[in-house]
Design a protein around this motif. Structure first.
Motif, PDB file in Angstrom:
ATOM      1  N   GLY A 285       0.848  -1.185   0.000  1.00 15.99           N
ATOM      2  CA  GLY A 285       0.000   0.000   0.000  1.00 15.99           C
ATOM      3  C   GLY A 285       0.883   1.234   0.000  1.00 15.99           C
ATOM      4  N   GLY A 286       0.362   2.334   0.544  1.00 17.39           N
ATOM      5  CA  GLY A 286       1.141   3.552   0.599  1.00 17.39           C
ATOM      6  C   GLY A 286       0.286   4.773   0.335  1.00 17.39           C
ATOM      7  N   THR A 287       0.943   5.828  -0.122  1.00 18.24           N
ATOM      8  CA  THR A 287       0.241   7.100  -0.287  1.00 18.24           C
ATOM      9  C   THR A 287      -0.717   7.100  -1.469  1.00 18.24           C
ATOM     10  OG1 THR A 287       2.092   8.007  -1.569  1.00 18.24           O
ATOM     11  CG2 THR A 287       2.099   8.400   0.808  1.00 18.24           C
ATOM     12  N   GLY A 328       5.617   2.887   1.523  1.00 18.47           N
ATOM     13  CA  GLY A 328       4.775   2.066   0.678  1.00 18.47           C
ATOM     14  C   GLY A 328       5.523   1.461  -0.485  1.00 18.47           C
ATOM     15  N   GLU A 329       4.755   1.034  -1.479  1.00 21.94           N
ATOM     16  CA  GLU A 329       5.300   0.276  -2.601  1.00 21.94           C
ATOM     17  C   GLU A 329       5.573   1.134  -3.834  1.00 21.94           C
ATOM     18  OE1 GLU A 329       2.270  -2.668  -3.281  1.00 21.94           O
ATOM     19  OE2 GLU A 329       0.693  -1.178  -3.202  1.00 21.94           O
ATOM     20  N   ASP A 368      -4.167   5.321  -9.001  1.00 26.56           N
ATOM     21  CA  ASP A 368      -3.658   4.477 -10.087  1.00 26.56           C
ATOM     22  C   ASP A 368      -2.191   4.713 -10.418  1.00 26.56           C
ATOM     23  OD1 ASP A 368      -6.061   3.079 -10.472  1.00 26.56           O
ATOM     24  OD2 ASP A 368      -6.891   4.766 -11.583  1.00 26.56           O
ATOM     25  N   PHE A 369      -1.488   5.470  -9.591  1.00 27.79           N
ATOM     26  CA  PHE A 369      -0.053   5.625  -9.800  1.00 27.79           C
ATOM     27  C   PHE A 369       0.641   4.274  -9.642  1.00 27.79           C
ATOM     28  CE2 PHE A 369       4.162   7.254  -8.018  1.00 27.79           C
ATOM     29  CZ  PHE A 369       4.693   7.462  -9.283  1.00 27.79           C
ATOM     30  N   LEU A 370       1.381   3.861 -10.638  1.00 29.21           N
ATOM     31  CA  LEU A 370       2.050   2.562 -10.736  1.00 29.21           C
ATOM     32  C   LEU A 370       1.077   1.400 -10.950  1.00 29.21           C
ATOM     33  CD1 LEU A 370       4.641   4.101  -9.909  1.00 29.21           C
ATOM     34  CD2 LEU A 370       5.273   2.087  -8.579  1.00 29.21           C
TER      35      LEU A 370
END
Length: 380
Positions: A285-287, A328-329, A368-370
């Protein structure tokens, strides 16, 4: 193969209890609207609909969500950059009031309302000169994109009174965000009282409504020391007694304060590693799921849920009694959820629970970043 834990959990029962208490403590004439920008998930809206006076929206999309979740709920329409299509839709959908952010917007609402044969109730949102008490985020008292400069109030009032298709119902004053002091909030409302009654005398007005915005904050640094709503409403009762009798409504439009505590973000630890003397906890997960910490530049509070199951034969690094930074990832060093937090113990496979994630978490994140998968959304 099992996917790592990554989800939002919302406690709708706790949300309902909190909001009932908040609304019940308001004095007569005060109404609480929910500012949907904080979290527009349909189950939350359906839970809130019978408890609040209505919804405050800032886009056509939010208006559609409000109508879908609670078709009969009163709606206020704000936002600094409304399109003609949104204004027309708001009028078609029968919103109670539009909060006007500029003199040009007044003219645009007038033209659209007149063409449709309607009269739009409007509040003028004014960026007051202040000075204001200190808070995390100032929305007025300095240059911002919000509201009409106080020096232009005369021009705005004249336009609102003279243009066709408009009825000037009052003023909207929203000057601070994430304020944690009841006394400071009461001081600000007293400034609003003096200011609006002065405008009424100057321009020969009698306001139906004064909208005092939201801005009541959440203390992420100390979850046990939240805004004292009881102390605030005790003072508010005395203050409201000094408001003019013809102000039939004093509207609040809170978001974060109503829904933050009902949500948690849970994410599984994928790795624990050290790099140049610092210990990093990497999570699924992450921002892109939970942007609030990096947006507000704070370390978000979390607890570790230990998970004992672990595949045999795999190393399981850990951190014990030392500061860790939770990341995060995403392929950016800005993907940080908490920094330099001392933990008793954390390992890959454990789950971190970030509390008070019910507001401005998923809603403001760059999902949807990455192209990572979205988290689950669980409503209990």
């Amino acid at each position: 193969m099992r996917e790592p834990v990554c989800r939002y959990e919302y406690d709708l029962g706790a949300l309902a209890r909190h909001v009932r208490e908040v609304v019940a403590a308001l004095p007569a004439r005060c109404r609480m609207f929910y500012a949907m920008k904080a979290n527009s998930a349909a189950p939350l809206l359906r839970t809130l609909a019978p408890l609040v006076a209505g919804f405050e929206v800032a886009s056509g999309g939010e208006l559609a969500k409000a109508r879908a979740a609670a078709p009969g709920a009163p709606v206020l329409f704000g936002g600094p950059a409304k399109t003609d299509a949104e204004i027309a839709e708001a009028l078609d959908e029968g919103v109670e009031r539009l909060h006007v952010e500029s003199i040009l917007e007044l003219h645009r609402i007038s033209a659209i309302a007149a063409r449709a044969g309607r009269v739009a109730d409007v509040l003028l949102r004014v960026n007051l000169a202040g000075p204001f008490p200190a808070a995390t985020l100032a929305m007025a008292g300095r240059p911002t994109q919000f509201g009409i400069d106080e020096r232009l109030v005369t021009e705005a009032v004249v336009a609102a009174k003279e243009l066709p298709g408009l009825r000037l119902a009052g003023f909207h004053l929203h000057s601070l965000s994430n304020n944690l002091s009841p006394e400071a909030h009461l001081e600000m409302l007293e400034l609003y009282r003096r200011t609006v009654t002065g405008w009424e005398a100057e321009f020969g007005l009698r306001c139906d409504v004064v909208n005092v915005g939201g801005g009541i904050g959440v203390n992420y640094a100390d979850l046990a020391a939240q805004f004292d709503w009881a102390r605030f409403t005790d003072g508010l009762r005395r203050l409201v007694d000094t408001f003019p009798g013809h102000w039939r409504e004093i509207d609040f439009e809170c978001g974060r304060f109503l829904v933050a505590a009902c949500g948690s973000y849970l994410t599984e630890v994928l790795d624990v590693k050290r790099n140049h003397g610092l210990c990093y906890v990497l999570v699924r997960g992450g921002t892109h799921h939970f942007r609030l910490p990096v947006s507000w530049q704070h370390s978000h509070p979390f607890t570790v849920r230990p998970v004992e199951a672990w595949p045999p034969g795999l190393p399981r690094p850990e951190a014990r009694g030392e500061p860790v930074t939770v990341v995060g990832e995403l392929c950016t060093p800005k993907d940080v959820l908490a920094r330099d937090v001392v933990v008793d113990r954390v390992r890959p496979g454990d789950v971190l629970e970030f509390a008070y994630a019910g507001a401005y978490g998923w809603e403001i994140s760059h999902h949807d970043f990455l192209s990572h998968p979205h988290p689950e959304q669980v409503f209990v």
